[in-house]
Scaffold this active site. Structure first.
Site, PDB file in Angstrom:
ATOM      1  N   CYS A 144     -10.288  -5.049   0.532  1.00 29.22           N
ATOM      2  CA  CYS A 144     -11.428  -4.131   0.463  1.00 29.22           C
ATOM      3  C   CYS A 144     -12.219  -4.352  -0.838  1.00 29.22           C
ATOM      4  O   CYS A 144     -11.733  -4.980  -1.787  1.00 29.22           O
ATOM      5  CB  CYS A 144     -10.951  -2.681   0.558  1.00 29.22           C
ATOM      6  SG  CYS A 144     -10.222  -2.028  -0.945  1.00 29.22           S
ATOM      7  N   ASN A 183       0.838  -1.204   0.000  1.00 29.93           N
ATOM      8  CA  ASN A 183       0.000   0.000   0.000  1.00 29.93           C
ATOM      9  C   ASN A 183       0.872   1.253   0.000  1.00 29.93           C
ATOM     10  O   ASN A 183       1.902   1.322   0.681  1.00 29.93           O
ATOM     11  CB  ASN A 183      -1.011  -0.004   1.150  1.00 29.93           C
ATOM     12  CG  ASN A 183      -0.404  -0.197   2.516  1.00 29.93           C
ATOM     13  OD1 ASN A 183       0.633  -0.829   2.660  1.00 29.93           O
ATOM     14  ND2 ASN A 183      -1.047   0.339   3.535  1.00 29.93           N
ATOM     15  N   GLU A 210      -3.022  -4.486  -3.149  1.00 30.49           N
ATOM     16  CA  GLU A 210      -3.526  -5.417  -4.173  1.00 30.49           C
ATOM     17  C   GLU A 210      -3.650  -4.735  -5.533  1.00 30.49           C
ATOM     18  O   GLU A 210      -3.322  -5.308  -6.564  1.00 30.49           O
ATOM     19  CB  GLU A 210      -4.901  -5.965  -3.761  1.00 30.49           C
ATOM     20  CG  GLU A 210      -4.902  -6.806  -2.501  1.00 30.49           C
ATOM     21  CD  GLU A 210      -5.143  -5.988  -1.237  1.00 30.49           C
ATOM     22  OE1 GLU A 210      -4.663  -4.833  -1.156  1.00 30.49           O
ATOM     23  OE2 GLU A 210      -5.802  -6.513  -0.330  1.00 30.49           O
TER      24      GLU A 210
HETATM   25  N1  THU Z   1      -5.331  -1.360   2.324  1.00 27.49           N
HETATM   26  C1  THU Z   1      -4.780  -2.210   1.411  1.00 27.49           C
HETATM   27  O1  THU Z   1      -3.616  -2.086   1.030  1.00 27.49           O
HETATM   28  N2  THU Z   1      -5.581  -3.198   0.918  1.00 27.49           N
HETATM   29  C2  THU Z   1      -6.895  -3.368   1.218  1.00 27.49           C
HETATM   30  O2  THU Z   1      -7.539  -4.228   0.654  1.00 27.49           O
HETATM   31  C3  THU Z   1      -7.528  -2.507   2.215  1.00 27.49           C
HETATM   32  C4  THU Z   1      -6.675  -1.478   2.844  1.00 27.49           C
HETATM   33  C5  THU Z   1      -4.510  -0.247   2.832  1.00 27.49           C
HETATM   34  C6  THU Z   1      -5.020   1.119   2.482  1.00 27.49           C
HETATM   35  C7  THU Z   1      -4.417   1.967   3.572  1.00 27.49           C
HETATM   36  O3  THU Z   1      -3.114   2.345   3.174  1.00 27.49           O
HETATM   37  C8  THU Z   1      -4.323   1.013   4.757  1.00 27.49           C
HETATM   38  O4  THU Z   1      -4.471  -0.301   4.244  1.00 27.49           O
HETATM   39  C9  THU Z   1      -5.383   1.250   5.827  1.00 27.49           C
HETATM   40  O5  THU Z   1      -6.652   1.294   5.276  1.00 27.49           O
END
Ligand code: THU
Length: 162
Positions: A112, A62, A75
């Site tokens: 998500c 992320n 992802e």
């Molecule tokens: N995040 C992801 O990398 N993948 C997901 O499927 C949901 C959330 C990240 C986004 C943000 O940087 C952190 O997790 C907290 O929401």
């Protein structure tokens, strides 16, 4: 009245040693990718690694931004990298793991909705299920044969493809 059935099958493992060598390697790659996460705002680090049908492995993490919505989940970083670099090659498996600052995540965290939607389109595009491996920082490992497990009804409108 007709019932509309959905399927949801997840295999749960207590140790990575129960996985195939390829899956173990992919999970290790996802754990390595966690270290490339840029998450100074949420302090929640996500790492993933996908293996394409040609054996190429692509990692993602992320990437946040001080203008919060401008960041991107791990992802989608990985899947869009795959689409941009290998547009004709299906994804076989994606492993996803997380690490939080200040507490231990001891269970799998599912992706998500926006990521599931984006990943699902790859399944549809190649008409091939994408296997998903999930693990928190520690704890049980979940393995699903297809994204359908997590998003049984993705947004799809045939007319938009014409
Ligand atoms: N995040 C992801 O990398 N993948 C997901 O499927 C949901 C959330 C990240 C986004 C943000 O940087 C952190 O997790 C907290 O929401």
């Amino acid at each position: 009245m007709e019932e509309i059935k959905t399927t949801s099958t997840i295999q749960q493992y207590t140790s990575a040693t129960e996985l195939s060598l390829e899956d173990q390697q992919l999970l290790n790659d996802a754990k390595a990718a966690v270290n490339t996460s840029y998450a100074p705002y949420s302090r929640f680090h996500v790492g993933c690694a996908l293996i394409l049908e040609n054996g190429v492995i692509i990692k993602g993490s992320n990437q946040e931004n001080i203008a919060y919505p401008s960041g991107l989940c791990a992802e989608r970083v990985a899947i869009f990298h795959a689409g941009a670099s290998y547009p004709d090659v299906p994804v076989r498996t994606m492993a996803i793991t997380v690490k939080a600052e200040g507490y231990v995540v001891d269970k799998p965290i599912t992706s998500c909705g926006a990521c599931l939607q984006s990943m699902s389109e790859f399944e549809l595009k190649f008409n091939k299920p994408m296997r998903i491996i999930l693990q928190g920082e520690t704890g049980n490992i979940w393995v699903a044969d297809s994204l359908r497990t997590f998003i049984p009804f993705m947004f799809w409108v045939d007319e938009l493809t014409k």
